[in-house]
Motif scaffolding. Structure first.
Motif, PDB file in Angstrom:
ATOM      1  N   ILE A 112       0.848  -1.193   0.000  1.00  0.00           N
ATOM      2  CA  ILE A 112       0.000   0.000   0.000  1.00  0.00           C
ATOM      3  C   ILE A 112       0.884   1.244   0.000  1.00  0.00           C
ATOM      4  O   ILE A 112       1.968   1.243   0.571  1.00  0.00           O
ATOM      5  CB  ILE A 112      -0.968   0.027   1.211  1.00  0.00           C
ATOM      6  CG1 ILE A 112      -0.192   0.037   2.549  1.00  0.00           C
ATOM      7  CG2 ILE A 112      -1.931  -1.140   1.161  1.00  0.00           C
ATOM      8  CD1 ILE A 112      -1.094   0.220   3.771  1.00  0.00           C
ATOM      9  N   GLY A 113       0.427   2.279  -0.648  1.00  0.00           N
ATOM     10  CA  GLY A 113       1.172   3.524  -0.740  1.00  0.00           C
ATOM     11  C   GLY A 113       1.212   3.993  -2.183  1.00  0.00           C
ATOM     12  O   GLY A 113       0.541   3.432  -3.058  1.00  0.00           O
ATOM     13  N   ARG A 114       1.987   5.025  -2.442  1.00  0.00           N
ATOM     14  CA  ARG A 114       2.158   5.523  -3.811  1.00  0.00           C
ATOM     15  C   ARG A 114       3.267   4.721  -4.485  1.00  0.00           C
ATOM     16  O   ARG A 114       4.396   5.171  -4.657  1.00  0.00           O
ATOM     17  CB  ARG A 114       2.456   7.023  -3.780  1.00  0.00           C
ATOM     18  CG  ARG A 114       1.239   7.845  -3.348  1.00  0.00           C
ATOM     19  CD  ARG A 114       1.499   9.325  -3.356  1.00  0.00           C
ATOM     20  NE  ARG A 114       0.260  10.077  -3.153  1.00  0.00           N
ATOM     21  CZ  ARG A 114       0.191  11.397  -2.999  1.00  0.00           C
ATOM     22  NH1 ARG A 114       1.303  12.134  -3.019  1.00  0.00           N
ATOM     23  NH2 ARG A 114      -0.972  12.001  -2.824  1.00  0.00           N
ATOM     24  N   LEU A 115       2.896   3.514  -4.860  1.00  0.00           N
ATOM     25  CA  LEU A 115       3.878   2.545  -5.359  1.00  0.00           C
ATOM     26  C   LEU A 115       4.474   2.963  -6.692  1.00  0.00           C
ATOM     27  O   LEU A 115       5.580   2.537  -7.035  1.00  0.00           O
ATOM     28  CB  LEU A 115       3.212   1.169  -5.481  1.00  0.00           C
ATOM     29  CG  LEU A 115       2.495   0.660  -4.214  1.00  0.00           C
ATOM     30  CD1 LEU A 115       1.812  -0.665  -4.489  1.00  0.00           C
ATOM     31  CD2 LEU A 115       3.484   0.526  -3.061  1.00  0.00           C
ATOM     32  N   GLN A 116       3.751   3.790  -7.436  1.00  0.00           N
ATOM     33  CA  GLN A 116       4.230   4.196  -8.765  1.00  0.00           C
ATOM     34  C   GLN A 116       5.506   5.021  -8.679  1.00  0.00           C
ATOM     35  O   GLN A 116       6.233   5.149  -9.670  1.00  0.00           O
ATOM     36  CB  GLN A 116       3.139   4.984  -9.505  1.00  0.00           C
ATOM     37  CG  GLN A 116       2.829   6.364  -8.933  1.00  0.00           C
ATOM     38  CD  GLN A 116       1.825   6.334  -7.791  1.00  0.00           C
ATOM     39  OE1 GLN A 116       1.496   5.275  -7.282  1.00  0.00           O
ATOM     40  NE2 GLN A 116       1.318   7.512  -7.417  1.00  0.00           N
ATOM     41  N   ASP A 117       5.812   5.562  -7.498  1.00  0.00           N
ATOM     42  CA  ASP A 117       7.010   6.394  -7.351  1.00  0.00           C
ATOM     43  C   ASP A 117       8.225   5.599  -6.876  1.00  0.00           C
ATOM     44  O   ASP A 117       9.312   6.171  -6.728  1.00  0.00           O
ATOM     45  CB  ASP A 117       6.735   7.535  -6.362  1.00  0.00           C
ATOM     46  CG  ASP A 117       5.662   8.499  -6.866  1.00  0.00           C
ATOM     47  OD1 ASP A 117       5.566   8.662  -8.105  1.00  0.00           O
ATOM     48  OD2 ASP A 117       4.921   9.064  -6.045  1.00  0.00           O
ATOM     49  N   LEU A 118       8.063   4.320  -6.634  1.00  0.00           N
ATOM     50  CA  LEU A 118       9.196   3.490  -6.233  1.00  0.00           C
ATOM     51  C   LEU A 118      10.090   3.214  -7.443  1.00  0.00           C
ATOM     52  O   LEU A 118       9.629   3.252  -8.591  1.00  0.00           O
ATOM     53  CB  LEU A 118       8.696   2.169  -5.645  1.00  0.00           C
ATOM     54  CG  LEU A 118       7.899   2.267  -4.339  1.00  0.00           C
ATOM     55  CD1 LEU A 118       7.344   0.900  -3.969  1.00  0.00           C
ATOM     56  CD2 LEU A 118       8.763   2.824  -3.212  1.00  0.00           C
ATOM     57  N   PRO A 119      11.373   2.914  -7.236  1.00  0.00           N
ATOM     58  CA  PRO A 119      12.259   2.614  -8.368  1.00  0.00           C
ATOM     59  C   PRO A 119      11.804   1.347  -9.087  1.00  0.00           C
ATOM     60  O   PRO A 119      11.154   0.479  -8.500  1.00  0.00           O
ATOM     61  CB  PRO A 119      13.626   2.440  -7.715  1.00  0.00           C
ATOM     62  CG  PRO A 119      13.366   2.220  -6.274  1.00  0.00           C
ATOM     63  CD  PRO A 119      12.086   2.919  -5.945  1.00  0.00           C
ATOM     64  N   PRO A 120      12.128   1.223 -10.372  1.00  0.00           N
ATOM     65  CA  PRO A 120      11.647   0.103 -11.188  1.00  0.00           C
ATOM     66  C   PRO A 120      11.932  -1.274 -10.601  1.00  0.00           C
ATOM     67  O   PRO A 120      11.074  -2.157 -10.627  1.00  0.00           O
ATOM     68  CB  PRO A 120      12.371   0.311 -12.529  1.00  0.00           C
ATOM     69  CG  PRO A 120      12.623   1.776 -12.598  1.00  0.00           C
ATOM     70  CD  PRO A 120      12.895   2.199 -11.191  1.00  0.00           C
ATOM     71  N   HIS A 121      13.144  -1.496 -10.051  1.00  0.00           N
ATOM     72  CA  HIS A 121      13.446  -2.838  -9.554  1.00  0.00           C
ATOM     73  C   HIS A 121      12.617  -3.190  -8.325  1.00  0.00           C
ATOM     74  O   HIS A 121      12.272  -4.355  -8.110  1.00  0.00           O
ATOM     75  CB  HIS A 121      14.945  -2.999  -9.273  1.00  0.00           C
ATOM     76  CG  HIS A 121      15.478  -2.226  -8.106  1.00  0.00           C
ATOM     77  ND1 HIS A 121      15.293  -0.874  -7.939  1.00  0.00           N
ATOM     78  CD2 HIS A 121      16.211  -2.636  -7.027  1.00  0.00           C
ATOM     79  CE1 HIS A 121      15.887  -0.477  -6.822  1.00  0.00           C
ATOM     80  NE2 HIS A 121      16.444  -1.532  -6.247  1.00  0.00           N
ATOM     81  N   ALA A 122      12.232  -2.171  -7.545  1.00  0.00           N
ATOM     82  CA  ALA A 122      11.359  -2.418  -6.389  1.00  0.00           C
ATOM     83  C   ALA A 122       9.944  -2.738  -6.853  1.00  0.00           C
ATOM     84  O   ALA A 122       9.294  -3.657  -6.327  1.00  0.00           O
ATOM     85  CB  ALA A 122      11.366  -1.204  -5.464  1.00  0.00           C
ATOM     86  N   ARG A 123       9.458  -1.991  -7.845  1.00  0.00           N
ATOM     87  CA  ARG A 123       8.105  -2.268  -8.366  1.00  0.00           C
ATOM     88  C   ARG A 123       8.045  -3.660  -8.986  1.00  0.00           C
ATOM     89  O   ARG A 123       7.057  -4.385  -8.819  1.00  0.00           O
ATOM     90  CB  ARG A 123       7.716  -1.208  -9.403  1.00  0.00           C
ATOM     91  CG  ARG A 123       7.570   0.193  -8.825  1.00  0.00           C
ATOM     92  CD  ARG A 123       6.725   1.086  -9.741  1.00  0.00           C
ATOM     93  NE  ARG A 123       7.201   1.084 -11.112  1.00  0.00           N
ATOM     94  CZ  ARG A 123       8.110   1.927 -11.597  1.00  0.00           C
ATOM     95  NH1 ARG A 123       8.663   2.828 -10.807  1.00  0.00           N
ATOM     96  NH2 ARG A 123       8.479   1.885 -12.861  1.00  0.00           N
TER      97      ARG A 123
END
Length: 260
Positions: A112-123
């Motif tokens: 949960i959270g604003r996941l779209q702002d995480l770095p690509p490898h984390a997403r």
């Protein structure tokens, strides 16, 4: 003859029929734990992973349905870039290392959270873990990442405003249940118990809507030192409390009568 250990004694006090459905934890104190030992802050974050592993296992064993852990806040981006990068790498490492056990234990991972702002490898790692556990029916593990309680409410308001603008919802139809249905935790019960390690006395922008009637359990124990026994202590203490949700206690009702 040796008596029962601390965990066994606590388990004997625990009423399995009155466990909280939803436990939330602010995983705090990692950096201070490391600094107290003369280590870089990142060592504390790594040590905290073992605490998370142990708490997840305990919740699975006890049959707790929801566990929400505060892993990375919207404010944590202000930390040094090296520490942020280490946290993102640690998240990816955790997901790939733990996914087999999470899947085997019927855990459903729900970031949960604003996941779209995480770095690509984390997403990418999160997408893998969500996909692998999507159909699991046991513990729901809410992993709060790039999460902020205020951001969550802003996102909910924006979603409702779009529905009003599109003519799919009128302002008069908006009530508490409508707002709750547009939070990141939609469909889940609010936390019954919030655990805050590290000795601080604040909620740090965590689950601002959901914590309205949550019981708090505070401990000076730093998160890397938090273990199953501490969770059991929190659960036993929780069961000793009387939750009134704004009403009167049983003693107050019997004392004052019905008010007639």
């Amino acid at each position: 003859m040796k008596g029962p250990g601390p965990e066994e004694a606590l388990l004997a006090q625990l009423d399995r029929s009155r466990l909280p459905r939803h436990v939330a934890i602010i995983m705090d104190g990692n950096g201070r734990w490391a600094q107290m030992r003369g280590l870089p802050r990142t060592y504390g974050h790594r040590a905290g992973v073992e605490s998370l592993r142990e708490v997840v296992r305990a919740c699975v064993e006890l049959g707790i349905k929801y566990l929400t852990v505060y892993a990375f806040s919207t404010e944590n981006w202000k930390r040094p870039r090296e520490e942020v990068n280490e946290l993102m790498d640690l998240l990816v490492e955790y997901l790939y290392k733990e996914i087999e056990e999470l899947a085997a234990n019927n855990v459903n991972l729900h970031p949960i959270g604003r996941l779209q702002d995480l770095p690509p490898h984390a997403r990418e790692a999160l997408e893998m873990a969500v996909s692998r556990t999507r159909h699991n029916t046991g513990l729901v593990l809410n992993l709060a990442l790039n999460y902020g309680g205020r951001s969550e409410l802003v996102d909910a308001v924006r979603a409702l405003a779009r529905l009003v603008k599109e003519g799919m919802l009128s302002p008069e139809e908006i009530d508490e249940s409508t707002v709750a249905a547009h939070l990141y935790t939609a469909g889940q019960p609010d936390p019954d118990l919030l655990i805050r390690p590290s000795g601080d006395f604040r909620i740090s922008n965590f689950l601002l809507w959901q914590l309205s009637y949550t019981e708090f359990w505070l401990t000076p124990v730093m998160w890397p030192d938090f273990r199953r026994v501490h969770l059991l202590q929190a659960l036993v203490d929780f069961q000793r409390r009387e939750r009134r949700f704004g009403g009167l206690s049983r003693g107050e009702v019997s004392c004052c009568g019905t008010g007639s």
